[in-house]
Design a protein around this motif. Structure first.
Motif, PDB file in Angstrom:
ATOM      1  N   PRO A   2      -3.722  -4.664 -17.242  1.00 53.27           N
ATOM      2  CA  PRO A   2      -3.025  -5.496 -16.666  1.00 53.27           C
ATOM      3  C   PRO A   2      -1.953  -4.718 -16.210  1.00 53.27           C
ATOM      4  O   PRO A   2      -1.356  -5.308 -14.617  1.00 53.27           O
ATOM      5  CB  PRO A   2      -2.594  -6.409 -17.684  1.00 53.27           C
ATOM      6  CG  PRO A   2      -3.040  -6.248 -18.808  1.00 53.27           C
ATOM      7  CD  PRO A   2      -4.199  -4.909 -19.103  1.00 53.27           C
ATOM      8  N   SER A   3      -1.212  -4.083 -16.655  1.00 54.81           N
ATOM      9  CA  SER A   3      -0.044  -3.967 -16.487  1.00 54.81           C
ATOM     10  C   SER A   3      -0.409  -3.282 -14.802  1.00 54.81           C
ATOM     11  O   SER A   3       0.515  -3.069 -14.809  1.00 54.81           O
ATOM     12  CB  SER A   3       1.194  -3.350 -17.306  1.00 54.81           C
ATOM     13  OG  SER A   3      -0.123  -1.653 -17.728  1.00 54.81           O
ATOM     14  N   GLU A   5      -1.914  -3.173 -13.137  1.00 51.59           N
ATOM     15  CA  GLU A   5      -2.385  -4.181 -11.498  1.00 51.59           C
ATOM     16  C   GLU A   5      -0.636  -4.362 -10.925  1.00 51.59           C
ATOM     17  O   GLU A   5      -0.490  -5.093 -11.521  1.00 51.59           O
ATOM     18  CB  GLU A   5      -3.163  -5.162 -12.058  1.00 51.59           C
ATOM     19  CG  GLU A   5      -4.340  -5.184 -12.535  1.00 51.59           C
ATOM     20  CD  GLU A   5      -5.697  -5.527 -10.947  1.00 51.59           C
ATOM     21  OE1 GLU A   5      -4.961  -5.686 -10.785  1.00 51.59           O
ATOM     22  OE2 GLU A   5      -6.831  -4.722 -11.590  1.00 51.59           O
ATOM     23  N   GLY A   6      -0.984  -4.443  -9.578  1.00 49.38           N
ATOM     24  CA  GLY A   6       0.288  -5.156  -9.054  1.00 49.38           C
ATOM     25  C   GLY A   6       0.991  -3.922  -8.739  1.00 49.38           C
ATOM     26  O   GLY A   6       2.451  -4.085  -7.731  1.00 49.38           O
ATOM     27  N   LYS A   7       1.154  -2.367  -9.004  1.00 47.01           N
ATOM     28  CA  LYS A   7       2.393  -1.357  -8.767  1.00 47.01           C
ATOM     29  C   LYS A   7       1.723  -1.022  -7.907  1.00 47.01           C
ATOM     30  O   LYS A   7       2.264  -0.063  -7.541  1.00 47.01           O
ATOM     31  CB  LYS A   7       1.286  -0.672 -10.751  1.00 47.01           C
ATOM     32  CG  LYS A   7       2.001  -0.883 -11.620  1.00 47.01           C
ATOM     33  CD  LYS A   7       3.053  -0.111 -12.166  1.00 47.01           C
ATOM     34  CE  LYS A   7       3.777  -1.855 -13.365  1.00 47.01           C
ATOM     35  NZ  LYS A   7       3.147  -1.731 -14.860  1.00 47.01           N
ATOM     36  N   ASP A   8       0.910  -1.195  -7.415  1.00 42.86           N
ATOM     37  CA  ASP A   8       0.814  -0.449  -5.959  1.00 42.86           C
ATOM     38  C   ASP A   8       2.140  -1.350  -4.381  1.00 42.86           C
ATOM     39  O   ASP A   8       1.726  -1.023  -3.555  1.00 42.86           O
ATOM     40  CB  ASP A   8      -0.636  -0.636  -5.253  1.00 42.86           C
ATOM     41  CG  ASP A   8      -0.837  -2.520  -5.328  1.00 42.86           C
ATOM     42  OD1 ASP A   8      -0.587  -3.359  -5.368  1.00 42.86           O
ATOM     43  OD2 ASP A   8      -2.356  -2.463  -4.195  1.00 42.86           O
ATOM     44  N   GLU A   9       2.684  -2.292  -5.345  1.00 43.31           N
ATOM     45  CA  GLU A   9       3.693  -2.643  -4.304  1.00 43.31           C
ATOM     46  C   GLU A   9       5.131  -1.634  -4.336  1.00 43.31           C
ATOM     47  O   GLU A   9       5.182  -1.363  -5.475  1.00 43.31           O
ATOM     48  CB  GLU A   9       4.033  -4.130  -4.964  1.00 43.31           C
ATOM     49  CG  GLU A   9       2.669  -4.430  -4.399  1.00 43.31           C
ATOM     50  CD  GLU A   9       2.656  -5.974  -4.087  1.00 43.31           C
ATOM     51  OE1 GLU A   9       3.524  -7.283  -4.854  1.00 43.31           O
ATOM     52  OE2 GLU A   9       1.535  -6.890  -3.491  1.00 43.31           O
TER      53      GLU A   9
ATOM     54  N   ARG B   5       2.573  -7.369   3.558  1.00 41.17           N
ATOM     55  CA  ARG B   5       3.033  -6.256   3.284  1.00 41.17           C
ATOM     56  C   ARG B   5       3.991  -5.018   3.677  1.00 41.17           C
ATOM     57  O   ARG B   5       4.678  -4.502   3.528  1.00 41.17           O
ATOM     58  CB  ARG B   5       1.921  -5.693   2.101  1.00 41.17           C
ATOM     59  CG  ARG B   5       2.262  -4.244   1.352  1.00 41.17           C
ATOM     60  CD  ARG B   5       3.830  -4.210   0.149  1.00 41.17           C
ATOM     61  NE  ARG B   5       3.683  -2.863   0.129  1.00 41.17           N
ATOM     62  CZ  ARG B   5       2.800  -1.770  -0.478  1.00 41.17           C
ATOM     63  NH1 ARG B   5       1.369  -1.745  -0.914  1.00 41.17           N
ATOM     64  NH2 ARG B   5       3.091  -0.974  -0.459  1.00 41.17           N
ATOM     65  N   VAL B  56      -0.029   6.374  -6.178  1.00 43.09           N
ATOM     66  CA  VAL B  56      -0.788   5.266  -5.216  1.00 43.09           C
ATOM     67  C   VAL B  56      -1.362   6.032  -4.263  1.00 43.09           C
ATOM     68  O   VAL B  56      -3.245   5.808  -3.861  1.00 43.09           O
ATOM     69  CB  VAL B  56      -0.257   3.799  -5.939  1.00 43.09           C
ATOM     70  CG1 VAL B  56      -0.807   2.943  -4.658  1.00 43.09           C
ATOM     71  CG2 VAL B  56       0.027   3.626  -6.762  1.00 43.09           C
ATOM     72  N   ASN B  60       3.322   5.291  -0.762  1.00 36.70           N
ATOM     73  CA  ASN B  60       4.112   4.965  -1.496  1.00 36.70           C
ATOM     74  C   ASN B  60       5.095   5.514  -1.976  1.00 36.70           C
ATOM     75  O   ASN B  60       6.087   5.333  -2.153  1.00 36.70           O
ATOM     76  CB  ASN B  60       3.347   4.112  -3.070  1.00 36.70           C
ATOM     77  CG  ASN B  60       3.047   2.613  -2.623  1.00 36.70           C
ATOM     78  OD1 ASN B  60       2.793   1.895  -1.324  1.00 36.70           O
ATOM     79  ND2 ASN B  60       2.600   2.324  -4.138  1.00 36.70           N
ATOM     80  N   GLU B 119       6.772   0.804 -19.100  1.00 39.52           N
ATOM     81  CA  GLU B 119       6.055  -1.195 -18.735  1.00 39.52           C
ATOM     82  C   GLU B 119       7.912  -2.113 -19.176  1.00 39.52           C
ATOM     83  O   GLU B 119       8.249  -3.005 -17.969  1.00 39.52           O
ATOM     84  CB  GLU B 119       5.189  -1.330 -19.707  1.00 39.52           C
ATOM     85  CG  GLU B 119       4.810  -3.378 -19.204  1.00 39.52           C
ATOM     86  CD  GLU B 119       4.577  -3.270 -17.342  1.00 39.52           C
ATOM     87  OE1 GLU B 119       3.747  -1.620 -17.994  1.00 39.52           O
ATOM     88  OE2 GLU B 119       4.245  -4.293 -17.117  1.00 39.52           O
ATOM     89  N   TYR B 178      -5.974 -10.085  -8.420  1.00 37.45           N
ATOM     90  CA  TYR B 178      -4.669  -9.801  -8.782  1.00 37.45           C
ATOM     91  C   TYR B 178      -3.889 -10.876  -9.167  1.00 37.45           C
ATOM     92  O   TYR B 178      -3.249 -11.720  -8.084  1.00 37.45           O
ATOM     93  CB  TYR B 178      -4.264  -9.177  -7.083  1.00 37.45           C
ATOM     94  CG  TYR B 178      -2.436  -9.107  -6.780  1.00 37.45           C
ATOM     95  CD1 TYR B 178      -2.111  -7.973  -7.171  1.00 37.45           C
ATOM     96  CD2 TYR B 178      -2.000  -9.544  -5.757  1.00 37.45           C
ATOM     97  CE1 TYR B 178      -0.559  -7.938  -6.759  1.00 37.45           C
ATOM     98  CE2 TYR B 178      -0.664  -9.562  -5.648  1.00 37.45           C
ATOM     99  CZ  TYR B 178       0.284  -8.603  -6.260  1.00 37.45           C
ATOM    100  OH  TYR B 178       1.157  -8.576  -5.982  1.00 37.45           O
ATOM    101  N   GLN B 180      -0.001 -10.822 -11.116  1.00 37.73           N
ATOM    102  CA  GLN B 180       1.392 -10.965 -11.227  1.00 37.73           C
ATOM    103  C   GLN B 180       2.109 -11.719 -11.015  1.00 37.73           C
ATOM    104  O   GLN B 180       3.690 -12.456 -10.522  1.00 37.73           O
ATOM    105  CB  GLN B 180       1.480  -9.511  -9.985  1.00 37.73           C
ATOM    106  CG  GLN B 180       1.033  -8.351 -10.349  1.00 37.73           C
ATOM    107  CD  GLN B 180       1.373  -7.329 -11.641  1.00 37.73           C
ATOM    108  OE1 GLN B 180       2.857  -7.708 -11.681  1.00 37.73           O
ATOM    109  NE2 GLN B 180       0.452  -7.101 -12.058  1.00 37.73           N
TER     110      GLN B 180
END
Lengths: 10, 214
Positions: A2-3, A5-9, B5, B56, B60, B119, B178, B180
């Protein structure tokens, strides 16, 4: 994982 | 990547270009909070540690490097440039870093997706970015003077957050995987703070204080 996911922003 | 975005990123990039342009052309950083710039640098450093262990896209990677380099560049100008450093409002820019850094660090240790060093640092950067504008807000309230470029800098930073919210809404509907929640909550708080900033900006604009560049 899950961590990755969304790290592409900035 | 959707258009919201991309537009958000471009708005973010443009805000940084504006601030560098302001410093470079006027050789002045009057009205700018070094505390906010330092916090943004800390945000970029802790978030973009992933440059070392994940990839990525070229987009990015390039953007991350630009954000890192430009934030250090702004700090260098404010601290070391002979003329620019003399225009820094040291007496007014008194916000203490730890007031924001400590609660964000504690929250990142408690509320995160995974209790690992990378993290927690990433989560910390998300929380810190949400509140990093506060020293700038306090400085603006104190000096009550904002020039065009500083105002536009804030405008494009606020637009960046607003566009990211549209991006999240779009992704919510188009990408079922997705989700978050931490990022969204922090993003909403951040956008809320910019709304407040806009209010003060408009107030000083109405009072007609130092708005036109010579």
């Amino acid at each position: 994982s899950p961590s990755s996911e969304g790290k592409d922003e900035l | 990547m959707n258009l919201f975005r991309l537009a958000g990123d471009m708005s973010h990039l443009f805000s940084i270009v504006l601030i560098l342009l302001k410093i470079y052309t006027s050789k002045s950083c009057a009205g700018l909070s070094m505390k906010t710039q330092e916090l943004y640098t800390l945000v970029f450093v802790t978030r973009y540690l992933d440059l070392f262990y994940s990839y990525v896209s070229l987009y990015n990677t390039v953007m991350k490097l630009i954000f890192l380099a430009s934030s250090f560049g702004i700090l260098w100008y404010m601290r070391y440039h002979k003329q620019v450093k003399q225009t820094y409002d040291r007496e007014q820019d008194t916000f203490r870093h730890y007031i924001l850094v400590v609660p964000c660090a504690v929250l990142a240790l408690i509320v995160n997706n995974e209790l690992s060093v990378t993290e927690v640092l990433w989560t910390f950067s998300i929380y810190l970015e949400a509140v990093a504008i506060l020293p700038q807000l306090v400085l603006l309230q104190r000096t009550k003077n904002v020039d065009n470029l500083t105002g536009q800098y804030i405008f494009f930073l606020g637009a960046y957050r607003a566009l990211y919210i549209l991006n999240w809404i779009y992704r919510y509907w188009t990408e079922p995987k997705y989700r978050q929640y931490l990022v969204w909550a922090a993003g909403l708080v951040q956008t809320g703070l910019y709304a407040d900033f806009f209010y003060y900006y408009l107030k000083s604009w109405q009072a007609g204080e130092k708005l036109r560049l010579p």
